[in-house]
Design an enzyme around this catalytic site. Structure first.
Site, mmCIF file in Angstrom:
data_model
loop_
_atom_site.group_PDB
_atom_site.id
_atom_site.type_symbol
_atom_site.label_atom_id
_atom_site.label_comp_id
_atom_site.label_asym_id
_atom_site.label_seq_id
_atom_site.Cartn_x
_atom_site.Cartn_y
_atom_site.Cartn_z
ATOM 1 N N GLY A 119 -10.697 -6.317 -3.082
ATOM 2 C CA GLY A 119 -12.049 -5.824 -2.772
ATOM 3 C C GLY A 119 -12.209 -4.345 -3.107
ATOM 4 O O GLY A 119 -13.105 -3.960 -3.857
ATOM 5 N N CYS A 170 -10.085 -1.671 9.236
ATOM 6 C CA CYS A 170 -11.351 -2.237 9.733
ATOM 7 C C CYS A 170 -11.209 -2.544 11.220
ATOM 8 O O CYS A 170 -11.349 -3.683 11.661
ATOM 9 C CB CYS A 170 -11.778 -3.465 8.933
ATOM 10 S SG CYS A 170 -10.561 -4.771 8.889
HETATM 11 C C1 LIG Z 1 -6.792 -4.955 5.041
HETATM 12 S S1 LIG Z 1 -5.946 -5.962 3.961
HETATM 13 C C2 LIG Z 1 -6.344 -5.278 2.407
HETATM 14 C C3 LIG Z 1 -7.715 -5.607 1.917
HETATM 15 C C4 LIG Z 1 -7.970 -5.132 0.513
HETATM 16 N N1 LIG Z 1 -7.631 -3.719 0.343
HETATM 17 C C5 LIG Z 1 -9.416 -5.346 0.117
HETATM 18 O O1 LIG Z 1 -10.205 -4.410 0.136
HETATM 19 O O2 LIG Z 1 -9.756 -6.502 -0.223
HETATM 20 C C6 LIG Z 1 -4.289 -5.460 4.175
HETATM 21 C C7 LIG Z 1 -3.331 -5.990 3.144
HETATM 22 O O3 LIG Z 1 -2.064 -5.438 3.454
HETATM 23 C C8 LIG Z 1 -1.092 -6.375 3.070
HETATM 24 N N2 LIG Z 1 0.104 -6.096 3.847
HETATM 25 C C9 LIG Z 1 0.394 -6.454 5.081
HETATM 26 N N3 LIG Z 1 1.589 -5.987 5.457
HETATM 27 C C10 LIG Z 1 2.057 -5.330 4.413
HETATM 28 C C11 LIG Z 1 3.236 -4.646 4.168
HETATM 29 N N4 LIG Z 1 4.170 -4.534 5.111
HETATM 30 N N5 LIG Z 1 3.399 -4.103 2.963
HETATM 31 C C12 LIG Z 1 2.455 -4.212 1.999
HETATM 32 N N6 LIG Z 1 1.301 -4.862 2.173
HETATM 33 C C13 LIG Z 1 1.118 -5.402 3.376
HETATM 34 C C14 LIG Z 1 -1.674 -7.717 3.366
HETATM 35 O O4 LIG Z 1 -1.114 -8.704 2.529
HETATM 36 C C15 LIG Z 1 -3.158 -7.486 3.108
HETATM 37 O O5 LIG Z 1 -3.496 -7.940 1.825
#
Ligand SMILES: C[S@@+](CC[C@H](N)C(=O)[O-])C[C@H]1O[C@@H](n2cnc3c(N)ncnc32)[C@H](O)[C@@H]1O
Length: 381
Positions: free
Chosen positions: A206, A322
């Site tokens: 996104g 968020c």
């Molecule tokens: C809030 S979402 C990101 C949304 C994205 N930036 C968007 O705008 O569509 C957080 C992301 O962090 C990733 N995530 C979770 N734990 C993580 C980690 N330990 N290291 C890297 N990525 C991680 C998840 O897979 C998820 O896709």
């Protein structure tokens, strides 16, 4: 619609189980119901979400169908007159008890939670007027006084009934469905064409798509996530949007960045409790606990610390979540500053300068008709 709305809704509720929240149950149920049509599918989603929004007002002994109809009545009454329910009652029933220790439950916030959410789209840079004319039923947002309207803001609130996934322009990447607050994260980063940025938690892309668009598809955007599956979706969306200036890579957040370059900017859009999305996704109010918040703060702290070394001197680090819980917002930002004296708070291009929130900002659902979001930025000395 043929069969009654409440019967469809009751079947969706029957699919909800541990690991399958309401939005996933809807994704499981709706695609197989072609006869519903776009309007019918939207009505079923609205009914299921109304059920979880008004859950604590419903009689447990009644059938699922009756409870869904009652939730829809409550929703309609509240939409007509948001003052019909007192803020104290909303604080007691619309959110779990642990939330009040983590954020201010103002009447405005609580009322916004009980309203149906707005649908936001992001047109490609410079095309908002064209997209609005082709879709119809679009409005430009009015931002509150503590925010500056970015000149490139191409957010539109869509009030029509067409299924946007089938609308002209969606397949060709002319616009994306993206919440207004998420779009403001891109503007808070403010990347310039030719720069190098790293979207460290890029997920399904996104914000990465938006960053690339703001960069005019020039320069380099590293898009990493720990989930290969999410990066696969990002690749498809990037192809649709004609985004070429990016490199996807898996990064689990445990080791250093998967590249050596120092970046002009790094965005850590960290995994969080998602409290800011509870208007859109009310079921999450009842499945998210304070333990989730505690576990996530450790992840947020670690991701920021491991991403920070990739910022070049003079470059910027942006943290967004968020959610509005203190533990995941100001506490994380304070902790980062205390542990990283080589970073100083950096004014956010979207914040009215000079105000107390110039380097950190909480975007409130009641001000924007969008997700709650916290953004902080630092500059490497
Ligand atoms: C809030 S979402 C990101 C949304 C994205 N930036 C968007 O705008 O569509 C957080 C992301 O962090 C990733 N995530 C979770 N734990 C993580 C980690 N330990 N290291 C890297 N990525 C991680 C998840 O897979 C998820 O896709």
């Amino acid at each position: 619609m043929g069969e009654a709305l409440e019967n469809h809704g009751a079947r969706v509720l029957g699919l909800v189980r541990p690991g399958v929240p309401a939005d996933a149950a809807l994704r499981e149920y709706l695609p197989g119901r072609r006869t519903l049509g776009a309007v019918g599918r939207r009505s079923v989603s609205r009914a299921v979400f109304a059920y979880y929004r008004w859950l604590n007002w419903l009689e447990k002994e009644e059938s699922a169908q009756r409870r869904i109809l009652r939730a829809l009545e409550l929703q309609a009454r509240f939409e007509r007159d948001p003052s019909s329910i007192k803020a104290e009652a909303l604080a007691a029933r619309a959110v779990p008890g642990w939330l009040s220790a983590e954020m201010a439950l103002t009447p405005g916030y609580l009322r916004s939670l009980q309203l149906e959410p707005a649908l936001w789209i992001r047109a490609k840079a410079g095309t908002a007027a064209r997209v609005a004319a082709s879709l119809g039923h679009c409005e430009r947002p009015a931002l509150p006084a503590d925010l500056l309207t970015p000149p490139e803001l191409s957010a539109l609130r869509y009030e029509g009934t067409t299924d946007l996934h089938r609308a002209p322009g969606f397949q060709s990447g002319a616009f994306e469905i993206q919440d207004l607050s998420s779009q403001l994260v891109g503007h808070a980063c403010g990347p310039r064409p030719g720069e190098t940025w790293w979207d460290a938690c890029a997920g399904e892309g996104g914000k990465a798509l938006h960053l690339s668009d703001l960069m005019g598809n020039k320069g380099l955007l590293w898009a990493t996530d720990r989930s290969e599956r999410r990066l696969g979706i990002l690749r498809k969306r990037a192809a649709r949007a004609g985004m070429f200036n990016y490199r996807p890579a898996v990064w689990t957040g445990v080791g250093p960045a998967p590249f050596r370059t120092k970046c002009d900017g790094v965005l850590v859009d960290a995994p969080c409790s998602g409290v800011g999305t509870w208007q859109r996704n009310p079921h999450a109010r009842w499945t998210t606990s304070i333990n989730d918040v505690r576990e996530l703060t450790a992840v947020q702290e670690a991701l920021l610390a491991r991403a920070a070394p990739s910022v070049k001197p003079g470059g910027r680090l942006v943290y967004s979540v968020c959610t509005l819980t203190r533990s995941e917002t100001s506490v994380i930002a304070d902790g980062f500053e205390a542990a990283h004296p080589d970073f100083e708070p950096s004014p956010l291009p979207i914040a009215a300068q000079g105000g107390p929130g110039a380097c950190r900002i909480s975007l409130l659902p009641e001000d924007l008709a969008a997700n709650g979001m916290f953004i902080a930025a630092w500059r490497r000395r």
